[in-house]
Scaffold this active site. Structure first.
Site, PDB file in Angstrom:
ATOM      1  CG  HIS A 191      -0.202   0.022   2.525  1.00 55.50           C
ATOM      2  ND1 HIS A 191      -0.018  -1.103   3.293  1.00 55.50           N
ATOM      3  CD2 HIS A 191       0.423   1.025   3.187  1.00 55.50           C
ATOM      4  CE1 HIS A 191       0.676  -0.789   4.360  1.00 55.50           C
ATOM      5  NE2 HIS A 191       0.968   0.491   4.324  1.00 55.50           N
TER       6      HIS A 191
HETATM    7  C1  T46 Z   1       2.689   0.847   6.972  1.00 60.23           C
HETATM    8  C2  T46 Z   1       3.500  -0.378   7.203  1.00 60.23           C
HETATM    9  C3  T46 Z   1       4.962  -0.087   7.349  1.00 60.23           C
HETATM   10  C4  T46 Z   1      -4.743  -0.641  13.109  1.00 60.23           C
HETATM   11  O1  T46 Z   1      -5.877  -0.909  13.560  1.00 60.23           O
HETATM   12  N1  T46 Z   1      -4.017   0.391  13.627  1.00 60.23           N
HETATM   13  C5  T46 Z   1      -2.787   0.735  13.172  1.00 60.23           C
HETATM   14  O2  T46 Z   1      -2.181   1.700  13.675  1.00 60.23           O
HETATM   15  C6  T46 Z   1      -2.220  -0.065  12.113  1.00 60.23           C
HETATM   16  C7  T46 Z   1      -0.832   0.267  11.576  1.00 60.23           C
HETATM   17  C8  T46 Z   1      -2.940  -1.100  11.604  1.00 60.23           C
HETATM   18  N2  T46 Z   1      -4.177  -1.386  12.094  1.00 60.23           N
HETATM   19  C9  T46 Z   1      -4.917  -2.537  11.539  1.00 60.23           C
HETATM   20  C10 T46 Z   1      -5.296  -2.430  10.074  1.00 60.23           C
HETATM   21  C11 T46 Z   1      -5.325  -3.882   9.632  1.00 60.23           C
HETATM   22  O3  T46 Z   1      -6.573  -4.444   9.904  1.00 60.23           O
HETATM   23  O4  T46 Z   1      -4.085  -3.678  11.650  1.00 60.23           O
HETATM   24  C12 T46 Z   1      -4.283  -4.537  10.540  1.00 60.23           C
HETATM   25  C13 T46 Z   1      -2.953  -4.802   9.839  1.00 60.23           C
HETATM   26  O5  T46 Z   1      -2.537  -3.606   9.151  1.00 60.23           O
HETATM   27  P1  T46 Z   1      -1.850  -3.660   7.709  1.00 60.23           P
HETATM   28  O6  T46 Z   1      -2.333  -4.814   6.958  1.00 60.23           O
HETATM   29  O7  T46 Z   1      -2.003  -2.312   7.088  1.00 60.23           O
HETATM   30  O8  T46 Z   1      -0.334  -3.905   8.156  1.00 60.23           O
HETATM   31  P2  T46 Z   1       0.970  -3.816   7.249  1.00 60.23           P
HETATM   32  O9  T46 Z   1       2.062  -4.477   8.003  1.00 60.23           O
HETATM   33  O10 T46 Z   1       0.729  -4.272   5.872  1.00 60.23           O
HETATM   34  O11 T46 Z   1       1.291  -2.220   7.165  1.00 60.23           O
HETATM   35  C14 T46 Z   1       1.660  -1.484   8.321  1.00 60.23           C
HETATM   36  C15 T46 Z   1       0.876  -0.172   8.401  1.00 60.23           C
HETATM   37  O12 T46 Z   1      -0.534  -0.436   8.309  1.00 60.23           O
HETATM   38  C16 T46 Z   1       1.252   0.797   7.310  1.00 60.23           C
HETATM   39  O13 T46 Z   1       0.770   2.096   7.622  1.00 60.23           O
HETATM   40  O14 T46 Z   1       3.156   1.809   6.370  1.00 60.23           O
HETATM   41  O15 T46 Z   1       3.050  -1.178   8.300  1.00 60.23           O
END
Ligand code: T46
Length: 135
Positions: free
Chosen positions: A49
């Site tokens: 993303h």
């Molecule tokens: C990024 C990279 C480096 C939350 O509820 N609160 C939060 O602060 C975050 C970061 C995530 N979430 C939830 C959203 C999803 O349901 O946790 C779940 C996993 O998030 P995501 O799939 O976006 O995780 P990554 O590891 O792909 O990405 C994360 C961050 O979301 C993003 O901002 O830049 O780490």
């Protein structure tokens, strides 16, 4: 690409290391949120993303992982393998994280609260937005 590695001063002594992170001193923004990613399986790739408007600093406080950053014209892979430096991510940048070591703890500091509407999770939408912003 606005993203870059930022090195921190280590205040270490014979007992071990210590690094302090401070708003607008060694962190180029006001920290509103911190989260950490851990126990990521070795063959998992995450991220996929971009953010419309978010500044972040990612630090591998334990272990190692890699970050692929793509701003629509350039692509770079950064290896994070030390708590002594972090990857500053600013602007419209597609990111993917991979090659997580078993003990990896990736700390991420952000200048805003979690907001799903700030995410662009489709690569073609990302490229279209990059194109639009460059006009
Ligand atoms: C990024 C990279 C480096 C939350 O509820 N609160 C939060 O602060 C975050 C970061 C995530 N979430 C939830 C959203 C999803 O349901 O946790 C779940 C996993 O998030 P995501 O799939 O976006 O995780 P990554 O590891 O792909 O990405 C994360 C961050 O979301 C993003 O901002 O830049 O780490």
């Amino acid at each position: 690409m606005k993203s870059e590695i930022i090195y921190f001063k280590t205040i270490g002594d014979h007992r071990g290391g210590l690094i302090a992170l401070e708003n607008h001193h060694n962190i180029p923004f006001d920290i509103k949120r911190a989260y950490y990613i851990f126990d990521t399986k070795i063959d998992v790739r995450r991220g996929y993303h971009a953010h419309k408007n978010l500044k972040q600093l990612a630090i591998c406080v334990s272990g190692s992982c890699k970050f692929l950053l793509n701003d629509g014209s350039e692509e770079h892979v950064f290896e994070l393998d030390s708590p002594n430096y972090g990857l500053y991510i600013d602007g419209l940048v597609w990111r993917e994280m991979f090659d997580f070591s078993v003990n990896c703890v990736l700390l991420v500091l952000a200048d805003n609260y979690y907001d799903e509407s700030d995410y662009i999770r489709d690569f073609n939408c990302f490229l279209k937005l990059v194109d639009k912003e460059s006009q």
